[in-house]
Write an enzyme that holds these catalytic residues in place. Sequence first.
Site, PDB file in Angstrom:
ATOM      1  CB  SER A 211      22.750  33.263 -15.017  1.00 55.52           C
ATOM      2  OG  SER A 211      23.241  33.954 -13.890  1.00 55.52           O
ATOM      3  CD  GLU A 233      25.185  20.769 -14.017  1.00 58.79           C
ATOM      4  OE1 GLU A 233      24.792  20.954 -15.177  1.00 58.79           O
ATOM      5  OE2 GLU A 233      25.952  19.854 -13.700  1.00 58.79           O
ATOM      6  CB  CYS A 267      18.993  25.170 -18.417  1.00 56.72           C
ATOM      7  SG  CYS A 267      18.587  23.538 -17.798  1.00 56.72           S
TER       8      CYS A 267
END
Length: 482
Positions: A211, A233, A267
């Site tokens: 996150s 990422e 994601c």
Amino acid sequence: MAMTFDSTNPARPAEIVASMPIHTATDVETAVRFATAAQRSWAKLPVPARGEVIATIGEVLTRRKAELANLVSREAGKILVEAGGDVQEAIDMAHFVAGQARNAWGTVHPCEMPEKFGFTTRHPVGVVGMITPWNFPVAIPSWKIFPALLAGNGVVIKPSEFAPMCCEQFVAACIEAGAPEGLINVVHGFGDVGAALTVHPGVRAISFTGSVATGRRVASAAMEVGPKLVSLELGGKNAMIVMDDADLDLVVDGVIFGAFGTSGQRCTSTSRLVAHRAIIDELIQRVTSRAAQLMVGDPLVATTDVGPVITSASVARIHDMVQTAVSEGNELLLGGSPIAATGCDGGSFYAPTILSGAHRNSFITRNEVFGPVLAVLEVDSFDEAIETANDCEYGLSSSIYTRDVNHAMRALHDLDTGIVYINAPTIGAEIHLPFGGNKFTGNGYREAGSRGLEQFSETKSVYIDYSGRLQKAQIDNRDSIA
Ligand code: NAD
């Protein structure tokens, strides 16, 4: 005796999948020491020889695919086909990275002076610390570990506390395939173990996926004791644009897969549907009726479309977000509550949920839900659709459905995301293209593809002067004074 924690099946929390040690800073220290020692000899192997080990890992993973997929399904709650896909990504990545072992390892450049030659080459960074999330518990470790190994590094990885056994078994497969003892080490536990790894002086690079909130903490801690190489990422809030000329049959298939696949916990999941006013009513009606037919339930049952979310805390968080959206005036068209699933006592299931009437500043439009929730926004034109999609702090994936080639070309240019799909949903990346995002989604690195090696290697520029005399480059050359 080490303290332990349990990972449980999100569909049936009474089932303990694994009991894992809670490692300490001392264990991190030991793991880094092992990785440092093993890395010295690994880095001396020719790159193609490292590639051969990685290719063998691909073979071991292929042999163990069904067993690992079953584990992914039980520990991360993915339906079996998606759990198999998670392992398949690792297999594909092994073969792709092994192939890179015989590819160019640098670049050659003309020099300013005669009888001088310049080129670049790659070198390992040393020991890489990796911190990973639970939602691709085999694929994401493979995206990091294979290129890191090819570049000649040692590895210490801290997987998510929610899917630790998947990573443990993945690394066991790497060792079974011939990765040298001590080269890849796994440490388990919670955020404090990741934090200890981040600040360890023997760890030169940190590769983090998770996150935004955790990524910020990791990056600032690493820089505090560094500088270190830090690749991030992070999350997404991915928009699918549907223009008035789109093929709505294709769109409906895409939205259902993009928004509710993996229970919306990718994601890249489609979480904003930006629809043109001319088709929005028909689109909403068709998407809602298809989503209502999705089978929510046990991920090990072949007919299940949507499995659980990862924990009961996720159910509570998702429900809070949906209630906030409703209190802001968004209309709840489908779902909007936790649900029970047959044969899954206490499982953490949330109904596929669709909200309409969202606008750019709605809470539900701006925050990552990481659950099976789709917010629909209405727009009047192509330009407004692009502005709406881009009006977001995240920049991972986006898509547009249109038959107008000019709109498609403008969209791929103007959408401010690392990944753009034309006439396909926001999920479905292939491992040989770079993966990553803009804005809050990352800090400029890309994983996978041809750029996957960058975060795990240092570039060295080499000049060879074979003229037999001192030749000065332009900046030191008196003749260059005007
Ligand atoms: P998370 O940030 O809660 O946890 C990720 C990892 O960080 C876990 O291993 C956790 O134990 C560890 N951690 C927690 N606190 C830490 C600290 N202070 N220092 C070091 N490590 C710490 O994320 P999650 O819930 O596991 O995963 C979901 C998030 O990951 C979503 O936001 C999702 O979008 C994102 N994600 C991004 C990508 C991508 O490639 N961009 C891929 C998958 C998931």
